[in-house]
Design a protein around this motif. Sequence first.
Motif, mmCIF file in Angstrom:
data_model
loop_
_atom_site.group_PDB
_atom_site.id
_atom_site.type_symbol
_atom_site.label_atom_id
_atom_site.label_comp_id
_atom_site.label_asym_id
_atom_site.label_seq_id
_atom_site.Cartn_x
_atom_site.Cartn_y
_atom_site.Cartn_z
ATOM 1 N N SER A 65 36.734 36.150 35.133
ATOM 2 C CA SER A 65 35.801 35.034 35.289
ATOM 3 C C SER A 65 36.492 33.819 35.883
ATOM 4 O O SER A 65 35.888 33.075 36.668
ATOM 5 C CB SER A 65 35.136 34.684 33.956
ATOM 6 O OG SER A 65 36.052 34.062 33.083
ATOM 7 N N LEU A 66 37.756 33.598 35.563
ATOM 8 C CA LEU A 66 38.500 32.483 36.130
ATOM 9 C C LEU A 66 38.782 32.695 37.615
ATOM 10 O O LEU A 66 38.813 31.745 38.393
ATOM 11 C CB LEU A 66 39.801 32.257 35.368
ATOM 12 C CG LEU A 66 39.650 31.768 33.930
ATOM 13 C CD1 LEU A 66 41.005 31.739 33.227
ATOM 14 C CD2 LEU A 66 39.007 30.390 33.887
ATOM 15 N N MET A 67 38.973 33.947 38.007
ATOM 16 C CA MET A 67 39.225 34.259 39.415
ATOM 17 C C MET A 67 37.978 34.053 40.261
ATOM 18 O O MET A 67 38.074 33.753 41.444
ATOM 19 C CB MET A 67 39.702 35.712 39.554
ATOM 20 C CG MET A 67 41.093 35.938 39.014
ATOM 21 S SD MET A 67 41.573 37.681 38.981
ATOM 22 C CE MET A 67 41.293 38.172 40.663
ATOM 23 N N ASP A 68 36.811 34.234 39.667
ATOM 24 C CA ASP A 68 35.545 34.096 40.386
ATOM 25 C C ASP A 68 35.182 32.650 40.682
ATOM 26 O O ASP A 68 34.238 32.374 41.412
ATOM 27 C CB ASP A 68 34.407 34.752 39.594
ATOM 28 C CG ASP A 68 34.521 36.268 39.586
ATOM 29 O OD1 ASP A 68 35.227 36.820 40.437
ATOM 30 O OD2 ASP A 68 33.880 36.887 38.706
ATOM 31 N N LYS A 69 35.908 31.705 40.090
ATOM 32 C CA LYS A 69 35.565 30.287 40.267
ATOM 33 C C LYS A 69 36.192 29.718 41.507
ATOM 34 O O LYS A 69 37.113 30.091 42.056
ATOM 35 C CB LYS A 69 35.989 29.476 39.033
ATOM 36 C CG LYS A 69 35.166 29.862 37.834
ATOM 37 C CD LYS A 69 35.566 29.064 36.654
ATOM 38 C CE LYS A 69 34.674 29.432 35.469
ATOM 39 N NZ LYS A 69 34.922 28.651 34.313
#
Length: 69
Positions: A65-69
């Motif tokens: 989820s952090l990579m998708d930001k």
Amino acid sequence: MKYQPCIDQCSSEGTHCLGCGRSHSEIAETKQLVKGIVEFIQKQDYENPEDFVAKISKSVLKKISLMDK
């Protein structure tokens, strides 16, 4: 690509399983990941492997989820 779990109708023909549709290389890599996790759990002699696996799952999803930001 959407993950498709095994449906116990495995095939080895072609490049993809006819049961789940995943590539044979993806299936092999997944088996290696699971094997590595199992070996780590055994090496640590965890009495509660379900807690470890749940924590790993949460950590992986958080990183994604952090990579998708």
